[in-house]
Write a protein that holds these residues in place. Structure first.
Motif, PDB file in Angstrom:
ATOM      1  N   GLY A  18       0.819  -1.212   0.000  1.00  0.00           N
ATOM      2  CA  GLY A  18       0.000   0.000   0.000  1.00  0.00           C
ATOM      3  C   GLY A  18       0.851   1.260   0.000  1.00  0.00           C
ATOM      4  O   GLY A  18       0.594   2.202  -0.749  1.00  0.00           O
ATOM      5  N   ALA A  19       1.878   1.275   0.858  1.00  0.00           N
ATOM      6  CA  ALA A  19       2.776   2.433   0.917  1.00  0.00           C
ATOM      7  C   ALA A  19       3.524   2.602  -0.400  1.00  0.00           C
ATOM      8  O   ALA A  19       3.760   3.731  -0.860  1.00  0.00           O
ATOM      9  CB  ALA A  19       3.762   2.261   2.070  1.00  0.00           C
ATOM     10  N   TYR A  20       3.868   1.477  -1.041  1.00  0.00           N
ATOM     11  CA  TYR A  20       4.565   1.546  -2.336  1.00  0.00           C
ATOM     12  C   TYR A  20       3.671   2.178  -3.393  1.00  0.00           C
ATOM     13  O   TYR A  20       4.091   3.082  -4.127  1.00  0.00           O
ATOM     14  CB  TYR A  20       4.967   0.128  -2.758  1.00  0.00           C
ATOM     15  CG  TYR A  20       5.531   0.048  -4.154  1.00  0.00           C
ATOM     16  CD1 TYR A  20       6.852   0.353  -4.409  1.00  0.00           C
ATOM     17  CD2 TYR A  20       4.724  -0.340  -5.231  1.00  0.00           C
ATOM     18  CE1 TYR A  20       7.378   0.278  -5.691  1.00  0.00           C
ATOM     19  CE2 TYR A  20       5.227  -0.412  -6.512  1.00  0.00           C
ATOM     20  CZ  TYR A  20       6.554  -0.104  -6.741  1.00  0.00           C
ATOM     21  OH  TYR A  20       7.070  -0.161  -8.019  1.00  0.00           O
ATOM     22  N   VAL A  21       2.419   1.732  -3.476  1.00  0.00           N
ATOM     23  CA  VAL A  21       1.490   2.242  -4.476  1.00  0.00           C
ATOM     24  C   VAL A  21       1.232   3.734  -4.280  1.00  0.00           C
ATOM     25  O   VAL A  21       1.119   4.500  -5.242  1.00  0.00           O
ATOM     26  CB  VAL A  21       0.162   1.460  -4.424  1.00  0.00           C
ATOM     27  CG1 VAL A  21      -0.911   2.130  -5.265  1.00  0.00           C
ATOM     28  CG2 VAL A  21       0.377   0.029  -4.912  1.00  0.00           C
ATOM     29  N   LEU A  22       1.171   4.165  -3.021  1.00  0.00           N
ATOM     30  CA  LEU A  22       0.881   5.566  -2.723  1.00  0.00           C
ATOM     31  C   LEU A  22       2.127   6.448  -2.763  1.00  0.00           C
ATOM     32  O   LEU A  22       2.045   7.649  -2.515  1.00  0.00           O
ATOM     33  CB  LEU A  22       0.218   5.676  -1.345  1.00  0.00           C
ATOM     34  CG  LEU A  22      -1.145   4.992  -1.235  1.00  0.00           C
ATOM     35  CD1 LEU A  22      -1.648   5.062   0.194  1.00  0.00           C
ATOM     36  CD2 LEU A  22      -2.150   5.621  -2.189  1.00  0.00           C
ATOM     37  N   GLY A  23       3.296   5.848  -3.069  1.00  0.00           N
ATOM     38  CA  GLY A  23       4.521   6.641  -3.190  1.00  0.00           C
ATOM     39  C   GLY A  23       5.064   7.113  -1.863  1.00  0.00           C
ATOM     40  O   GLY A  23       5.744   8.146  -1.793  1.00  0.00           O
ATOM     41  N   ALA A  24       4.802   6.353  -0.777  1.00  0.00           N
ATOM     42  CA  ALA A  24       5.214   6.779   0.561  1.00  0.00           C
ATOM     43  C   ALA A  24       6.519   6.149   1.021  1.00  0.00           C
ATOM     44  O   ALA A  24       6.920   6.335   2.171  1.00  0.00           O
ATOM     45  CB  ALA A  24       4.103   6.445   1.562  1.00  0.00           C
ATOM     46  N   LEU A  25       7.202   5.421   0.145  1.00  0.00           N
ATOM     47  CA  LEU A  25       8.448   4.764   0.527  1.00  0.00           C
ATOM     48  C   LEU A  25       9.656   5.543   0.023  1.00  0.00           C
ATOM     49  O   LEU A  25       9.589   6.253  -0.979  1.00  0.00           O
ATOM     50  CB  LEU A  25       8.492   3.341  -0.043  1.00  0.00           C
ATOM     51  CG  LEU A  25       7.407   2.374   0.429  1.00  0.00           C
ATOM     52  CD1 LEU A  25       7.612   1.011  -0.238  1.00  0.00           C
ATOM     53  CD2 LEU A  25       7.411   2.229   1.945  1.00  0.00           C
ATOM     54  N   GLN A  38      -4.402  -5.367  -6.801  1.00  0.00           N
ATOM     55  CA  GLN A  38      -5.613  -4.929  -6.107  1.00  0.00           C
ATOM     56  C   GLN A  38      -5.548  -3.456  -5.730  1.00  0.00           C
ATOM     57  O   GLN A  38      -6.564  -2.761  -5.711  1.00  0.00           O
ATOM     58  CB  GLN A  38      -5.817  -5.771  -4.843  1.00  0.00           C
ATOM     59  CG  GLN A  38      -6.173  -7.224  -5.133  1.00  0.00           C
ATOM     60  CD  GLN A  38      -6.192  -8.071  -3.868  1.00  0.00           C
ATOM     61  OE1 GLN A  38      -5.935  -7.573  -2.771  1.00  0.00           O
ATOM     62  NE2 GLN A  38      -6.481  -9.350  -4.014  1.00  0.00           N
ATOM     63  N   PHE A  39      -4.348  -2.965  -5.426  1.00  0.00           N
ATOM     64  CA  PHE A  39      -4.179  -1.576  -5.000  1.00  0.00           C
ATOM     65  C   PHE A  39      -3.878  -0.632  -6.148  1.00  0.00           C
ATOM     66  O   PHE A  39      -3.810   0.581  -5.949  1.00  0.00           O
ATOM     67  CB  PHE A  39      -3.042  -1.468  -3.986  1.00  0.00           C
ATOM     68  CG  PHE A  39      -3.355  -2.024  -2.627  1.00  0.00           C
ATOM     69  CD1 PHE A  39      -4.637  -2.436  -2.302  1.00  0.00           C
ATOM     70  CD2 PHE A  39      -2.367  -2.132  -1.665  1.00  0.00           C
ATOM     71  CE1 PHE A  39      -4.936  -2.950  -1.045  1.00  0.00           C
ATOM     72  CE2 PHE A  39      -2.653  -2.633  -0.406  1.00  0.00           C
ATOM     73  CZ  PHE A  39      -3.946  -3.051  -0.089  1.00  0.00           C
ATOM     74  N   ALA A  40      -3.706  -1.147  -7.368  1.00  0.00           N
ATOM     75  CA  ALA A  40      -3.235  -0.314  -8.478  1.00  0.00           C
ATOM     76  C   ALA A  40      -4.150   0.850  -8.798  1.00  0.00           C
ATOM     77  O   ALA A  40      -3.706   1.887  -9.287  1.00  0.00           O
ATOM     78  CB  ALA A  40      -3.047  -1.188  -9.730  1.00  0.00           C
ATOM     79  N   HIS A  41      -5.457   0.722  -8.520  1.00  0.00           N
ATOM     80  CA  HIS A  41      -6.411   1.777  -8.869  1.00  0.00           C
ATOM     81  C   HIS A  41      -6.485   2.900  -7.845  1.00  0.00           C
ATOM     82  O   HIS A  41      -7.105   3.933  -8.095  1.00  0.00           O
ATOM     83  CB  HIS A  41      -7.802   1.163  -9.028  1.00  0.00           C
ATOM     84  CG  HIS A  41      -8.357   0.635  -7.741  1.00  0.00           C
ATOM     85  ND1 HIS A  41      -7.885  -0.513  -7.154  1.00  0.00           N
ATOM     86  CD2 HIS A  41      -9.314   1.122  -6.919  1.00  0.00           C
ATOM     87  CE1 HIS A  41      -8.543  -0.722  -6.031  1.00  0.00           C
ATOM     88  NE2 HIS A  41      -9.403   0.254  -5.855  1.00  0.00           N
TER      89      HIS A  41
END
Length: 200
Positions: free
Chosen positions: A10-17, A41-44
């Motif tokens: 989730g953090a990766y998809v949201l650019g938080a890493l 699943q989180f891509a959208h």
């Protein structure tokens, strides 16, 4: 079995890493089926989050007013006219609210990549279902949406598994009618495929 590393997706998809953490996740998903599925699943999510104004999150929603029932009787013709109007309104609303959709395709991208994007208009923007064939196995890609006004949004990230095919759910806050084209871009910023209403 669920991989403990899925907590980082989730953090990766949201650019938080941090950059080093992103690289570690990207290397991990190449070999982990559970994390690849979670990533899909989180891509959208990025596109959906773009569509939510901050003021909507902070605003307090008023409580609905209590329903007031009247005991007054009305002539039957008034009730019949009201019922007819309600039915007509529902029918009209159904026609107006049917989401617009489009399917864009492009063949012979980089390495022979074929791309099909099904776009459906939503109240918050556009839902995108991306299908890729002849994709290089283990390719790391992202979907970039370009608006007619110059707006650019990254609508999803994914890491291809060992297959030559991929189906990717994505989304953008850009309305369907305002999308100029979509690009599939690899980790090195190479455009692998471009789809638009004019590509075939």
């Amino acid at each position: 079995m669920t991989c403990p590393e899925t907590m980082s997706i989730g953090a990766y998809v949201l650019g938080a890493l941090e950059a080093s953490e992103r690289r570690a996740v990207e290397e991990h998903v190449v070999t982990c089926t559970a994390c690849r599925e979670t990533l899909l699943q989180f891509a959208h999510l990025p596109g959906l989050l773009h569509a939510v104004p901050v003021e909507d999150i902070e605003a307090e929603q008023p409580e609905p007013a209590p329903l007031q029932l009247s005991r007054k009787t009305r002539p039957r013709w008034v009730l019949a006219a009201a019922a007819a109007a309600a039915i007509a309104g529902v029918a009209s609303w159904g026609l107006l609210s049917a989401p617009a959709s489009a399917t864009w395709t492009a063949t012979d991208g980089v390495g022979g990549l074929d791309t099909t994007a099904k776009l459906v208009s939503r109240g918050w923007g556009t839902d995108i279902q991306l299908r890729l064939t002849d994709l290089q196995p283990y390719e790391h890609c992202m979907l970039v949406v370009h608006g007619r006004d110059g707006t650019v949004e990254t609508a999803g990230w994914w890491a291809a598994n060992g297959s030559y095919h991929a189906q990717v759910p994505a989304s953008t806050s850009i309305p369907l009618g305002e999308i100029d084209h979509l690009e599939v871009v690899d980790a090195g910023d190479t455009v692998l495929s471009t789809v638009s209403p004019t590509t075939h």
